[in-house]
Design a protein around this motif. Structure first.
Motif, PDB file in Angstrom:
ATOM      1  N   GLY A  98       8.870   1.399   1.190  1.00  0.00           N
ATOM      2  CA  GLY A  98       8.541   1.439  -0.235  1.00  0.00           C
ATOM      3  C   GLY A  98       7.057   1.254  -0.483  1.00  0.00           C
ATOM      4  O   GLY A  98       6.383   0.493   0.222  1.00  0.00           O
ATOM      5  N   ARG A  99       6.544   1.938  -1.490  1.00  0.00           N
ATOM      6  CA  ARG A  99       5.092   1.938  -1.739  1.00  0.00           C
ATOM      7  C   ARG A  99       4.527   0.559  -2.044  1.00  0.00           C
ATOM      8  O   ARG A  99       3.529   0.141  -1.456  1.00  0.00           O
ATOM      9  CB  ARG A  99       4.760   2.913  -2.878  1.00  0.00           C
ATOM     10  N   ALA A 100       5.130  -0.171  -2.971  1.00  0.00           N
ATOM     11  CA  ALA A 100       4.593  -1.488  -3.339  1.00  0.00           C
ATOM     12  C   ALA A 100       4.624  -2.445  -2.151  1.00  0.00           C
ATOM     13  O   ALA A 100       3.650  -3.150  -1.882  1.00  0.00           O
ATOM     14  CB  ALA A 100       5.371  -2.064  -4.520  1.00  0.00           C
ATOM     15  N   ALA A 101       5.724  -2.466  -1.420  1.00  0.00           N
ATOM     16  CA  ALA A 101       5.841  -3.340  -0.253  1.00  0.00           C
ATOM     17  C   ALA A 101       4.873  -2.894   0.848  1.00  0.00           C
ATOM     18  O   ALA A 101       4.294  -3.723   1.550  1.00  0.00           O
ATOM     19  CB  ALA A 101       7.275  -3.345   0.270  1.00  0.00           C
ATOM     20  N   ILE A 103       1.942  -1.470   0.397  1.00  0.00           N
ATOM     21  CA  ILE A 103       0.609  -1.918  -0.019  1.00  0.00           C
ATOM     22  C   ILE A 103       0.443  -3.409   0.271  1.00  0.00           C
ATOM     23  O   ILE A 103      -0.554  -3.834   0.853  1.00  0.00           O
ATOM     24  CB  ILE A 103       0.364  -1.611  -1.514  1.00  0.00           C
ATOM     25  N   ARG A 104       1.440  -4.228  -0.116  1.00  0.00           N
ATOM     26  CA  ARG A 104       1.380  -5.679   0.116  1.00  0.00           C
ATOM     27  C   ARG A 104       1.297  -6.018   1.607  1.00  0.00           C
ATOM     28  O   ARG A 104       0.654  -6.984   1.990  1.00  0.00           O
ATOM     29  CB  ARG A 104       2.617  -6.375  -0.470  1.00  0.00           C
ATOM     30  N   THR A 105       1.932  -5.222   2.433  1.00  0.00           N
ATOM     31  CA  THR A 105       1.950  -5.475   3.874  1.00  0.00           C
ATOM     32  C   THR A 105       0.677  -5.003   4.556  1.00  0.00           C
ATOM     33  O   THR A 105       0.112  -5.694   5.407  1.00  0.00           O
ATOM     34  CB  THR A 105       3.168  -4.775   4.521  1.00  0.00           C
ATOM     35  N   THR A 121      -4.055   1.849  -1.567  1.00  0.00           N
ATOM     36  CA  THR A 121      -3.839   1.436  -2.955  1.00  0.00           C
ATOM     37  C   THR A 121      -3.477   2.607  -3.854  1.00  0.00           C
ATOM     38  O   THR A 121      -2.617   2.495  -4.728  1.00  0.00           O
ATOM     39  CB  THR A 121      -5.094   0.716  -3.493  1.00  0.00           C
ATOM     40  N   LYS A 122      -4.121   3.761  -3.635  1.00  0.00           N
ATOM     41  CA  LYS A 122      -3.859   4.949  -4.451  1.00  0.00           C
ATOM     42  C   LYS A 122      -2.630   5.734  -3.996  1.00  0.00           C
ATOM     43  O   LYS A 122      -2.284   6.736  -4.615  1.00  0.00           O
ATOM     44  CB  LYS A 122      -5.081   5.875  -4.430  1.00  0.00           C
ATOM     45  N   GLY A 123      -1.982   5.294  -2.914  1.00  0.00           N
ATOM     46  CA  GLY A 123      -0.797   5.981  -2.430  1.00  0.00           C
ATOM     47  C   GLY A 123      -1.086   7.271  -1.673  1.00  0.00           C
ATOM     48  O   GLY A 123      -0.204   8.101  -1.484  1.00  0.00           O
TER      49      GLY A 123
END
Length: 150
Positions: A98-101, A103-105, A121-123
């Motif tokens: 997943g994108r948010a996870a 990024i956090r990782t 950050t920008k995907g």
């Protein structure tokens, strides 16, 4: 491991650094946090390494063995696999899809590289680009390493 004509020797993940099985290299990932437990050490197939980070494929069929760091229960459905990054020092990290996870990782691991921080950050890059991410980060680290003073 069974030498030709000899008795089999059984090793746990904490007892070896790596082994080769046919054409695949397996290594040990350390302190992997799974949703239901933390594995102190587990064997995983080494995919590639660039700089200070190595990528592994952790097959959950092999995390149900008994011994140090293992439980008798599988931590995920049989056949489930995770992409795991193992820094040279420190704990292994499961790379989420997943994108948010993601990024956090990833930002704590490679976010000191401005180019990667922006792309993550920008995907623009995700889990499917892991080889490219590690190559870019290793190159950036090499160019930006400070000389050590004695």
């Amino acid at each position: 491991m069974q030498p030709t004509g000899g008795e089999a020797n059984v090793y746990q993940a904490g007892e070896l650094k790596a082994f080769v099985l046919k054409t695949d290299t397996f290594g040990v990932v350390r302190n992997v946090s799974m949703p239901s437990q933390r594995l102190s050490a587990a064997f995983a197939q080494k995919l590639y390494q660039y700089g200070q980070l190595a990528a592994f494929k952790l097959d959950h069929r092999y995390t149900g063995a008994s011994g140090p760091g293992f439980s008798d229960e599988l931590v995920a459905p049989t056949g489930a696999m995770d992409l795991v990054l193992q820094p040279v020092t420190g704990d292994a990290v499961v790379v989420p899809a997943g994108r948010a996870a993601f990024i956090r990782t990833m930002l704590p691991l490679v976010g000191d590289c401005p180019e990667l921080a922006a792309q993550i950050t920008k995907g623009k890059v995700g889990r499917q680009h892991m080889r490219q991410i590690l190559q870019t980060y290793a190159s950036w680290q090499k160019l930006n390493s400070l000389p050590t003073s004695n």
